[in-house]
Design a protein around this motif. Structure first.
Motif, PDB file in Angstrom:
ATOM      1  N   ALA A 105       0.840  -1.204   0.000  1.00 30.62           N
ATOM      2  CA  ALA A 105       0.000   0.000   0.000  1.00 30.62           C
ATOM      3  C   ALA A 105       0.873   1.252   0.000  1.00 30.62           C
ATOM      4  CB  ALA A 105      -0.939  -0.009   1.205  1.00 30.62           C
ATOM      5  N   ASP A 106       1.933   1.242   0.782  1.00 35.29           N
ATOM      6  CA  ASP A 106       2.844   2.380   0.809  1.00 35.29           C
ATOM      7  C   ASP A 106       3.498   2.586  -0.560  1.00 35.29           C
ATOM      8  OD1 ASP A 106       4.385   4.492   2.187  1.00 35.29           O
ATOM      9  OD2 ASP A 106       6.090   3.132   1.886  1.00 35.29           O
ATOM     10  N   LEU A 107       3.946   1.500  -1.172  1.00 38.24           N
ATOM     11  CA  LEU A 107       4.574   1.599  -2.488  1.00 38.24           C
ATOM     12  C   LEU A 107       3.582   2.110  -3.526  1.00 38.24           C
ATOM     13  CD1 LEU A 107       7.031   1.147  -4.327  1.00 38.24           C
ATOM     14  CD2 LEU A 107       6.194  -1.195  -4.667  1.00 38.24           C
ATOM     15  N   TYR A 108       2.361   1.605  -3.506  1.00 47.79           N
ATOM     16  CA  TYR A 108       1.354   2.033  -4.480  1.00 47.79           C
ATOM     17  C   TYR A 108       1.093   3.534  -4.361  1.00 47.79           C
ATOM     18  CZ  TYR A 108       0.229  -2.947  -5.181  1.00 47.79           C
ATOM     19  OH  TYR A 108       0.279  -4.287  -5.465  1.00 47.79           O
ATOM     20  N   ARG A 109       1.005   4.022  -3.128  1.00 47.44           N
ATOM     21  CA  ARG A 109       0.802   5.464  -2.933  1.00 47.44           C
ATOM     22  C   ARG A 109       1.983   6.260  -3.483  1.00 47.44           C
ATOM     23  NH1 ARG A 109      -1.683   3.665   1.794  1.00 47.44           N
ATOM     24  NH2 ARG A 109       0.268   3.672   2.959  1.00 47.44           N
ATOM     25  N   LYS A 110       3.177   5.732  -3.310  1.00 45.13           N
ATOM     26  CA  LYS A 110       4.389   6.420  -3.748  1.00 45.13           C
ATOM     27  C   LYS A 110       4.494   6.474  -5.275  1.00 45.13           C
ATOM     28  CE  LYS A 110       8.027   5.610  -1.349  1.00 45.13           C
ATOM     29  NZ  LYS A 110       9.192   4.996  -0.713  1.00 45.13           N
ATOM     30  N   VAL A 111       4.158   5.391  -5.954  1.00 41.42           N
ATOM     31  CA  VAL A 111       4.359   5.334  -7.404  1.00 41.42           C
ATOM     32  C   VAL A 111       3.172   5.858  -8.206  1.00 41.42           C
ATOM     33  CG1 VAL A 111       5.999   3.432  -7.213  1.00 41.42           C
ATOM     34  CG2 VAL A 111       3.588   2.926  -7.730  1.00 41.42           C
ATOM     35  N   ALA A 112       1.984   5.839  -7.657  1.00 40.57           N
ATOM     36  CA  ALA A 112       0.765   6.197  -8.395  1.00 40.57           C
ATOM     37  C   ALA A 112       0.873   7.525  -9.147  1.00 40.57           C
ATOM     38  CB  ALA A 112      -0.448   6.197  -7.474  1.00 40.57           C
ATOM     39  N   PRO A 113       1.395   8.599  -8.541  1.00 45.74           N
ATOM     40  CA  PRO A 113       1.458   9.862  -9.273  1.00 45.74           C
ATOM     41  C   PRO A 113       2.401   9.843 -10.480  1.00 45.74           C
ATOM     42  CG  PRO A 113       1.775  10.220  -6.910  1.00 45.74           C
ATOM     43  CD  PRO A 113       1.821   8.754  -7.147  1.00 45.74           C
ATOM     44  N   HIS A 114       3.229   8.831 -10.596  1.00 46.07           N
ATOM     45  CA  HIS A 114       4.251   8.782 -11.648  1.00 46.07           C
ATOM     46  C   HIS A 114       3.907   7.833 -12.792  1.00 46.07           C
ATOM     47  CE1 HIS A 114       6.872  11.085  -9.001  1.00 46.07           C
ATOM     48  NE2 HIS A 114       6.450  10.290  -8.031  1.00 46.07           N
ATOM     49  N   ILE A 115       2.809   7.118 -12.672  1.00 46.77           N
ATOM     50  CA  ILE A 115       2.446   6.122 -13.684  1.00 46.77           C
ATOM     51  C   ILE A 115       1.786   6.809 -14.873  1.00 46.77           C
ATOM     52  CG2 ILE A 115       0.968   4.123 -14.145  1.00 46.77           C
ATOM     53  CD1 ILE A 115       1.429   3.304 -11.221  1.00 46.77           C
ATOM     54  N   GLY A 116       2.209   6.410 -16.085  1.00 44.77           N
ATOM     55  CA  GLY A 116       1.668   6.988 -17.308  1.00 44.77           C
ATOM     56  C   GLY A 116       0.200   6.659 -17.502  1.00 44.77           C
ATOM     57  N   GLU A 117      -0.461   7.505 -18.253  1.00 42.59           N
ATOM     58  CA  GLU A 117      -1.901   7.377 -18.484  1.00 42.59           C
ATOM     59  C   GLU A 117      -2.286   6.033 -19.114  1.00 42.59           C
ATOM     60  OE1 GLU A 117      -5.294   9.612 -21.208  1.00 42.59           O
ATOM     61  OE2 GLU A 117      -3.387  10.610 -20.815  1.00 42.59           O
ATOM     62  N   HIS A 118      -1.445   5.485 -19.967  1.00 45.97           N
ATOM     63  CA  HIS A 118      -1.779   4.257 -20.674  1.00 45.97           C
ATOM     64  C   HIS A 118      -0.989   3.048 -20.171  1.00 45.97           C
ATOM     65  CE1 HIS A 118      -4.298   6.469 -23.419  1.00 45.97           C
ATOM     66  NE2 HIS A 118      -3.324   7.346 -23.564  1.00 45.97           N
ATOM     67  N   SER A 119      -0.293   3.216 -19.061  1.00 43.89           N
ATOM     68  CA  SER A 119       0.485   2.110 -18.495  1.00 43.89           C
ATOM     69  C   SER A 119      -0.430   1.068 -17.871  1.00 43.89           C
ATOM     70  CB  SER A 119       1.436   2.625 -17.404  1.00 43.89           C
ATOM     71  OG  SER A 119       2.336   3.565 -17.911  1.00 43.89           O
ATOM     72  N   ILE A 120       0.001  -0.174 -17.929  1.00 40.92           N
ATOM     73  CA  ILE A 120      -0.677  -1.254 -17.215  1.00 40.92           C
ATOM     74  C   ILE A 120       0.135  -1.530 -15.965  1.00 40.92           C
ATOM     75  CG2 ILE A 120      -1.236  -3.712 -17.244  1.00 40.92           C
ATOM     76  CD1 ILE A 120      -1.923  -3.407 -20.185  1.00 40.92           C
ATOM     77  N   PHE A 121      -0.543  -1.554 -14.823  1.00 43.45           N
ATOM     78  CA  PHE A 121       0.094  -1.823 -13.535  1.00 43.45           C
ATOM     79  C   PHE A 121      -0.363  -3.190 -13.073  1.00 43.45           C
ATOM     80  CE2 PHE A 121       0.688  -1.779  -8.988  1.00 43.45           C
ATOM     81  CZ  PHE A 121       1.866  -1.054  -8.811  1.00 43.45           C
ATOM     82  N   ALA A 122       0.587  -4.053 -12.756  1.00 36.95           N
ATOM     83  CA  ALA A 122       0.259  -5.418 -12.325  1.00 36.95           C
ATOM     84  C   ALA A 122       1.009  -5.734 -11.040  1.00 36.95           C
ATOM     85  CB  ALA A 122       0.650  -6.409 -13.415  1.00 36.95           C
ATOM     86  N   SER A 123       0.471  -6.682 -10.292  1.00 41.01           N
ATOM     87  CA  SER A 123       1.130  -7.150  -9.084  1.00 41.01           C
ATOM     88  C   SER A 123       1.470  -8.618  -9.230  1.00 41.01           C
ATOM     89  CB  SER A 123       0.221  -6.957  -7.868  1.00 41.01           C
ATOM     90  OG  SER A 123       0.833  -7.510  -6.717  1.00 41.01           O
ATOM     91  N   ASN A 124       2.624  -8.994  -8.736  1.00 41.73           N
ATOM     92  CA  ASN A 124       3.044 -10.386  -8.723  1.00 41.73           C
ATOM     93  C   ASN A 124       2.543 -11.096  -7.463  1.00 41.73           C
ATOM     94  OD1 ASN A 124       4.652 -12.556  -9.901  1.00 41.73           O
ATOM     95  ND2 ASN A 124       5.918 -12.320  -8.078  1.00 41.73           N
ATOM     96  N   THR A 125       1.718 -10.436  -6.701  1.00 40.55           N
ATOM     97  CA  THR A 125       1.220 -10.993  -5.443  1.00 40.55           C
ATOM     98  C   THR A 125       0.457 -12.281  -5.665  1.00 40.55           C
ATOM     99  OG1 THR A 125       1.062  -8.824  -4.435  1.00 40.55           O
ATOM    100  CG2 THR A 125      -0.308 -10.522  -3.484  1.00 40.55           C
ATOM    101  N   SER A 126       0.776 -13.272  -4.854  1.00 41.14           N
ATOM    102  CA  SER A 126       0.026 -14.515  -4.935  1.00 41.14           C
ATOM    103  C   SER A 126      -0.589 -14.896  -3.600  1.00 41.14           C
ATOM    104  CB  SER A 126       0.951 -15.650  -5.402  1.00 41.14           C
ATOM    105  OG  SER A 126       2.005 -15.820  -4.485  1.00 41.14           O
ATOM    106  N   GLY A 127      -0.062 -14.337  -2.518  1.00 43.82           N
ATOM    107  CA  GLY A 127      -0.512 -14.751  -1.194  1.00 43.82           C
ATOM    108  C   GLY A 127      -1.473 -13.790  -0.529  1.00 43.82           C
ATOM    109  N   LEU A 128      -1.810 -12.690  -1.195  1.00 45.81           N
ATOM    110  CA  LEU A 128      -2.736 -11.713  -0.610  1.00 45.81           C
ATOM    111  C   LEU A 128      -3.981 -11.610  -1.477  1.00 45.81           C
ATOM    112  CD1 LEU A 128      -0.181  -8.883   0.227  1.00 45.81           C
ATOM    113  CD2 LEU A 128      -1.173 -10.525   1.806  1.00 45.81           C
ATOM    114  N   SER A 129      -5.106 -11.387  -0.853  1.00 42.88           N
ATOM    115  CA  SER A 129      -6.353 -11.242  -1.577  1.00 42.88           C
ATOM    116  C   SER A 129      -6.348  -9.963  -2.415  1.00 42.88           C
ATOM    117  CB  SER A 129      -7.513 -11.185  -0.578  1.00 42.88           C
ATOM    118  OG  SER A 129      -8.703 -10.802  -1.242  1.00 42.88           O
ATOM    119  N   ILE A 130      -6.925 -10.031  -3.585  1.00 41.25           N
ATOM    120  CA  ILE A 130      -7.041  -8.856  -4.448  1.00 41.25           C
ATOM    121  C   ILE A 130      -7.910  -7.783  -3.788  1.00 41.25           C
ATOM    122  CG2 ILE A 130      -9.048  -9.621  -5.768  1.00 41.25           C
ATOM    123  CD1 ILE A 130      -5.983  -7.897  -7.285  1.00 41.25           C
ATOM    124  N   ASN A 131      -8.767  -8.180  -2.868  1.00 36.98           N
ATOM    125  CA  ASN A 131      -9.633  -7.232  -2.168  1.00 36.98           C
ATOM    126  C   ASN A 131      -8.861  -6.507  -1.090  1.00 36.98           C
ATOM    127  OD1 ASN A 131     -11.874  -7.938  -3.684  1.00 36.98           O
ATOM    128  ND2 ASN A 131     -12.248  -9.708  -2.373  1.00 36.98           N
TER     129      ASN A 131
END
Length: 131
Positions: A105-131
């Motif tokens: 959550a901390d990382l997502y807040r940090k990077v969100a303002p820098h992500i391009g309008e058409h970029s796809i953001f994905a997570s490699n998370t396998s052990g945490l719920s998407i919710n």
């Protein structure tokens, strides 16, 4: 209805240079995709020292995740303290840090303002719920 244009990944970012993140970066490099590999700044010496070490470790693994050692040249070291502005040019951004929701959550807040309008953001998370 016109066909959608294909999504082409010319440049990618991997957030996290641990075992999983570094190997994801290697596979992107194997496909001739320029990759910016991020990690926390090193506490001493070169701020990109943690990523540089991860890239060197890729060359030592058996079997190597790099098709040839020269593919490591497609991987550019970066750190969260200095290089977040480079995310705006990435078509694909893959988060691959430890399975801790508070860190993610901390990382997502940090990077969100820098992500391009058409970029796809994905997570490699396998052990945490998407919710």
């Amino acid at each position: 209805m016109p066909a959608a244009s294909p999504f082409v990944v010319r440049k990618a970012a991997v957030l996290g240079a641990g075992v999983m993140g570094a190997q994801i970066a290697a596979h992107l490099a194997n496909s001739n995709v320029a990759v910016v590999l991020y990690e926390l700044p090193a506490k001493e010496g070169d701020p990109n020292g943690n990523v540089l070490k991860a890239i060197e470790n890729l060359k030592k693994l058996e079997p190597s995740p790099l098709s040839t050692s020269s593919k490591a040249g497609f991987i550019q070291p970066a750190n969260y303290g200095q290089h977040l502005d480079q995310l705006k040019d990435c078509d694909l951004i893959i988060e691959a840090i430890a399975e801790r929701m508070d860190w993610k959550a901390d990382l997502y807040r940090k990077v969100a303002p820098h992500i391009g309008e058409h970029s796809i953001f994905a997570s490699n998370t396998s052990g945490l719920s998407i919710n």
